[in-house]
Write a protein that holds these residues in place. Structure first.
Motif, PDB file in Angstrom:
ATOM      1  N   SER A   1     -34.645  -6.837 -33.957  1.00 43.04           N
ATOM      2  CA  SER A   1     -33.766  -8.029 -33.993  1.00 43.04           C
ATOM      3  C   SER A   1     -32.165  -7.599 -34.238  1.00 43.04           C
ATOM      4  N   TYR A   2     -32.364  -6.858 -35.255  1.00 44.28           N
ATOM      5  CA  TYR A   2     -30.914  -6.399 -35.642  1.00 44.28           C
ATOM      6  C   TYR A   2     -30.520  -5.587 -34.472  1.00 44.28           C
ATOM      7  N   ALA A   3     -31.228  -4.661 -33.904  1.00 42.45           N
ATOM      8  CA  ALA A   3     -30.597  -3.840 -33.084  1.00 42.45           C
ATOM      9  C   ALA A   3     -30.149  -4.587 -31.568  1.00 42.45           C
ATOM     10  N   GLN A   4     -30.979  -5.570 -31.478  1.00 43.95           N
ATOM     11  CA  GLN A   4     -30.489  -6.433 -30.165  1.00 43.95           C
ATOM     12  C   GLN A   4     -29.381  -7.391 -30.334  1.00 43.95           C
ATOM     13  N   PHE A   5     -29.339  -7.745 -31.744  1.00 44.08           N
ATOM     14  CA  PHE A   5     -28.049  -8.312 -32.160  1.00 44.08           C
ATOM     15  C   PHE A   5     -26.619  -7.335 -32.095  1.00 44.08           C
ATOM     16  N   ARG A   6     -27.040  -6.363 -32.534  1.00 45.88           N
ATOM     17  CA  ARG A   6     -25.894  -5.205 -32.646  1.00 45.88           C
ATOM     18  C   ARG A   6     -25.475  -4.845 -31.306  1.00 45.88           C
ATOM     19  N   ASP A   7     -26.423  -4.566 -30.414  1.00 46.15           N
ATOM     20  CA  ASP A   7     -26.201  -4.207 -28.828  1.00 46.15           C
ATOM     21  C   ASP A   7     -25.681  -5.280 -28.198  1.00 46.15           C
ATOM     22  N   LEU A   8     -25.810  -6.423 -28.354  1.00 42.54           N
ATOM     23  CA  LEU A   8     -25.328  -7.611 -27.895  1.00 42.54           C
ATOM     24  C   LEU A   8     -23.869  -7.727 -28.232  1.00 42.54           C
ATOM     25  N   TRP A   9     -23.267  -7.343 -29.463  1.00 40.65           N
ATOM     26  CA  TRP A   9     -21.978  -7.563 -29.627  1.00 40.65           C
ATOM     27  C   TRP A   9     -20.966  -6.352 -29.060  1.00 40.65           C
ATOM     28  N   PHE A  10     -21.848  -5.078 -28.919  1.00 39.96           N
ATOM     29  CA  PHE A  10     -21.061  -3.978 -28.324  1.00 39.96           C
ATOM     30  C   PHE A  10     -21.014  -4.181 -26.552  1.00 39.96           C
ATOM     31  N   LYS A  11     -22.241  -5.051 -26.213  1.00 44.58           N
ATOM     32  CA  LYS A  11     -21.805  -5.135 -24.921  1.00 44.58           C
ATOM     33  C   LYS A  11     -21.001  -6.555 -24.320  1.00 44.58           C
ATOM     34  N   GLU A  12     -21.082  -7.534 -25.091  1.00 42.37           N
ATOM     35  CA  GLU A  12     -20.551  -8.792 -24.601  1.00 42.37           C
ATOM     36  C   GLU A  12     -19.641  -9.397 -25.884  1.00 42.37           C
ATOM     37  N   GLY A  13     -19.033  -8.342 -26.717  1.00 44.75           N
ATOM     38  CA  GLY A  13     -18.112  -8.900 -27.740  1.00 44.75           C
ATOM     39  C   GLY A  13     -16.948  -9.619 -27.101  1.00 44.75           C
ATOM     40  N   ASP A  14     -16.549  -9.359 -25.950  1.00 42.38           N
ATOM     41  CA  ASP A  14     -15.207 -10.303 -25.427  1.00 42.38           C
ATOM     42  C   ASP A  14     -15.773 -11.750 -25.305  1.00 42.38           C
ATOM     43  N   PHE A  15     -16.838 -11.730 -24.549  1.00 41.01           N
ATOM     44  CA  PHE A  15     -17.331 -13.082 -24.317  1.00 41.01           C
ATOM     45  C   PHE A  15     -17.571 -13.946 -25.444  1.00 41.01           C
ATOM     46  N   LEU A  16     -18.314 -13.208 -26.416  1.00 37.51           N
ATOM     47  CA  LEU A  16     -18.741 -14.043 -27.705  1.00 37.51           C
ATOM     48  C   LEU A  16     -17.492 -14.318 -28.293  1.00 37.51           C
ATOM     49  N   ARG A  17     -16.454 -13.678 -28.690  1.00 40.16           N
ATOM     50  CA  ARG A  17     -15.389 -13.911 -29.428  1.00 40.16           C
ATOM     51  C   ARG A  17     -14.500 -14.915 -28.870  1.00 40.16           C
ATOM     52  N   GLU A  18     -14.710 -15.129 -27.332  1.00 44.60           N
ATOM     53  CA  GLU A  18     -13.844 -16.238 -26.903  1.00 44.60           C
ATOM     54  C   GLU A  18     -14.771 -17.548 -27.006  1.00 44.60           C
ATOM     55  N   LYS A  19     -15.936 -17.344 -26.785  1.00 44.84           N
ATOM     56  CA  LYS A  19     -16.521 -18.642 -26.511  1.00 44.84           C
ATOM     57  C   LYS A  19     -17.181 -19.262 -28.005  1.00 44.84           C
ATOM     58  N   LEU A  20     -17.629 -18.493 -29.149  1.00 44.98           N
ATOM     59  CA  LEU A  20     -18.342 -18.804 -30.128  1.00 44.98           C
ATOM     60  C   LEU A  20     -17.136 -19.500 -31.266  1.00 44.98           C
ATOM     61  N   ASN A  21     -17.632 -20.663 -31.752  1.00 48.60           N
ATOM     62  CA  ASN A  21     -16.711 -21.142 -32.844  1.00 48.60           C
ATOM     63  C   ASN A  21     -16.607 -20.329 -34.201  1.00 48.60           C
TER      64      ASN A  21
END
Length: 209
Positions: A58-78
């Protein structure tokens, strides 16, 4: 996943968590209704990590998600979910630099949350700035405690210097850009930073971008 929009009725923010993980995940889906499926997946991973469910994966997937989609997550998450992310990095990342910057971000957010909660409890939002005290601070030291003194509202360089010191930390991927995003939002939301920004008059000591 990023392009898929969740349709689960009117969104309702979760508070606390159900003991049954299935119920918890259902509540999250309702919270993210109208938003990208990727944002929900991010929240689901945080829940799984906090419950230590297949933690390594679960943590590996979470970490990978941030490295791949960090721009999108920062823009969209509150801010709530950005800080949940930094809490997760602070708890679990093997890189202590990442953990340190994550903890810096979470600490900043929690400090603001505490300050604004006290402001709510004391009706401080109804208070009026005393311009005589603003002027007094320009010329006099106002002791607080343990050697700390009042912020010189309008001219103080403390926050500008703090931002300069934070700059190297803001470059640590993937959490540094989250720190920058949270910090910048705090300059525009109704926080002490934004309220003092509105009173600041010295350009060379401004701390916002």
């Amino acid at each position: 996943m990023k392009e898929t929009i969740i349709d689960a009725g009117d969104p309702i923010q979760t508070r606390g968590s159900h003991k049954a993980i299935e119920r918890h995940l259902e509540s999250l889906r309702r919270e993210f209704s109208g938003q990208s499926e990727l944002l929900l997946r991010h929240a689901e991973l945080i829940v799984l990590i906090r419950r230590a469910y297949d933690l390594r994966t679960s943590y590996a997937q979470f970490r990978d998600l941030w490295f791949k989609e960090g721009d999108f997550l920062r823009e969209k998450l509150n801010i709530r979910w950005l800080v949940s992310a930094t809490d997760t990095f602070a708890d679990h990342d093997p890189d202590m630099a990442i953990r340190a910057v994550a903890m810096l971000t979470s600490s900043l957010a929690i400090t603001i949350m505490m300050s604004e909660s006290e402001r709510y409890l004391t009706h401080a939002n109804e208070a009026i700035i005393d311009q005589a005290r603003v002027e007094y601070l320009q010329h006099n030291l106002v002791p607080l405690f343990e050697g700390l003194s009042g912020f010189t509202v309008g001219t103080d360089d403390t926050l500008r210097n703090m931002v300069w010191r934070m700059e190297p930390f803001m470059k640590v991927e993937p959490v540094g850009p989250i720190l920058r995003e949270v910090w910048e939002r705090f300059q525009n939301e109704d926080t002490v930073f934004a309220r003092f920004r509105a009173l600041h008059v010295r350009d060379r000591t401004s701390w916002w971008s």
